[in-house]
Design a protein around this motif. Structure first.
Motif, mmCIF file in Angstrom:
data_model
loop_
_atom_site.group_PDB
_atom_site.id
_atom_site.type_symbol
_atom_site.label_atom_id
_atom_site.label_comp_id
_atom_site.label_asym_id
_atom_site.label_seq_id
_atom_site.Cartn_x
_atom_site.Cartn_y
_atom_site.Cartn_z
ATOM 1 N N VAL A 60 -29.399 -20.483 -17.322
ATOM 2 C CA VAL A 60 -29.508 -19.055 -17.652
ATOM 3 C C VAL A 60 -29.317 -18.843 -19.150
ATOM 4 C CG1 VAL A 60 -28.387 -16.804 -17.382
ATOM 5 C CG2 VAL A 60 -28.859 -18.198 -15.377
ATOM 6 N N MET A 61 -28.336 -19.530 -19.725
ATOM 7 C CA MET A 61 -28.059 -19.379 -21.150
ATOM 8 C C MET A 61 -29.265 -19.753 -22.000
ATOM 9 S SD MET A 61 -24.228 -21.004 -21.392
ATOM 10 C CE MET A 61 -22.772 -20.141 -20.765
ATOM 11 N N ILE A 62 -29.973 -20.804 -21.603
ATOM 12 C CA ILE A 62 -31.100 -21.299 -22.371
ATOM 13 C C ILE A 62 -32.376 -20.502 -22.089
ATOM 14 C CG2 ILE A 62 -32.530 -23.359 -22.784
ATOM 15 C CD1 ILE A 62 -30.179 -25.065 -22.007
ATOM 16 N N GLY A 63 -32.363 -19.737 -20.994
ATOM 17 C CA GLY A 63 -33.555 -18.986 -20.634
ATOM 18 C C GLY A 63 -34.477 -19.725 -19.693
ATOM 19 N N LEU A 64 -33.999 -20.808 -19.089
ATOM 20 C CA LEU A 64 -34.805 -21.553 -18.129
ATOM 21 C C LEU A 64 -34.732 -20.932 -16.733
ATOM 22 C CD1 LEU A 64 -34.010 -25.217 -19.215
ATOM 23 C CD2 LEU A 64 -36.122 -23.937 -19.609
#
Length: 264
Positions: A60-64
């Motif tokens: 989630v943090m990376i946007g995946l």
């Protein structure tokens, strides 16, 4: 204002912020109402057992992984509603150090580290090689350019993986179980490397771990996940001294000795 102008919060020095984030896969909730803030230059450790939701949180943090509910800010930019093409530019702010290093066995150290530059930039080969060699020198890996991963010690493989993550000058590094599978001495060296990397390169670090002892040594702040929920967060001293809390009980059960002063 364009989408990439973001929705920054004035006066907020967070490199990474999640507010009310929930993730469900089908009808199965994996994360629920996660709110946290990682300050620039800090080492944040996300800790929890198997199935706690640590890997999903990192994605989630990376946007995946897009959150089902809530918002995610990276460097002041709300990324939850961005298009895939816009997210690619956000992901360039991140470097990832994978569990077990994930080096390509058939490539030399130089070629492993150069791979992100070759895939994502148009730099000439000589400049790529020069940048890689400079970074390897900074990480005390001189003379390893032509070696294959199988010829390296566990600690050296971690440093090569770190060099590969750093080669595009990310603002945020995500470490996935960095000490997993290492002997105690090498694990301590990796812990030192995480802190030295923060100090030398000024990056913000998020460490995904299940190791309470590791967390006490390197964390500026700890986030404890349990079954998809953030059940505790704070500095080491704060969590250990919170009488009767889940975090304090876990520290005690792990036999962790409280350091004289928490980092940062």
């Amino acid at each position: 204002m364009t989408a990439l102008d973001g929705d920054a919060k004035s006066g907020d020095d967070a490199a990474l912020r999640l507010e009310g984030v929930g993730v469900s896969f089908g009808h199965k909730p994996v994360l629920s109402d996660i709110s946290l803030s990682v300050q620039r230059g800090d080492v944040a450790v996300v800790i929890g057992g198997s199935g706690a939701g640590k890997t999903t949180l990192a994605r989630v943090m990376i946007g995946l992984v897009r959150p089902t509910t809530g918002r995610v800010w990276v460097d002041g930019l709300d990324i939850a509603a961005l298009t895939e093409s816009q997210l690619r530019s956000v992901r360039a702010k991140f470097g990832m150090v994978f569990q077990y290093s994930a080096l390509l066995d058939s490539l030399s150290v130089l070629d492993n580290v150069a791979l992100p530059l070759r895939e994502h930039t148009t730099l000439p080969p000589k400049e790529i090689a020069a940048r890689v060699k400079q970074l390897l020198s900074e990480l005390e890996l001189e003379g390893s350019d032509d070696k294959l991963p199988a010829e390296l010690s566990g600690g050296m493989r971690k440093r090569v993986a770190l060099a590969r993550a750093l080669i595009r000058n990310p603002q945020i590094l995500i470490y996935d179980e960095p000490a997993s599978g290492l002997d105690p001495l090498t694990a301590r060296l990796v812990d030192d490397l995480i802190c030295k990397t923060r100090d030398r390169f000024g990056v913000t670090s998020v460490v995904i771990s299940h190791d309470m002892a590791e967390a006490t040594k390197i964390a500026d702040r700890i986030y404890l996940l349990d079954r998809g929920q953030l059940v505790a967060q704070g500095r080491v001293n704060e969590l250990v001294n919170e009488q009767g809390s889940l975090a304090a009980r876990l520290f005690a059960a792990s036999g962790v000795k409280l350091p004289d002063a928490s980092p940062g």
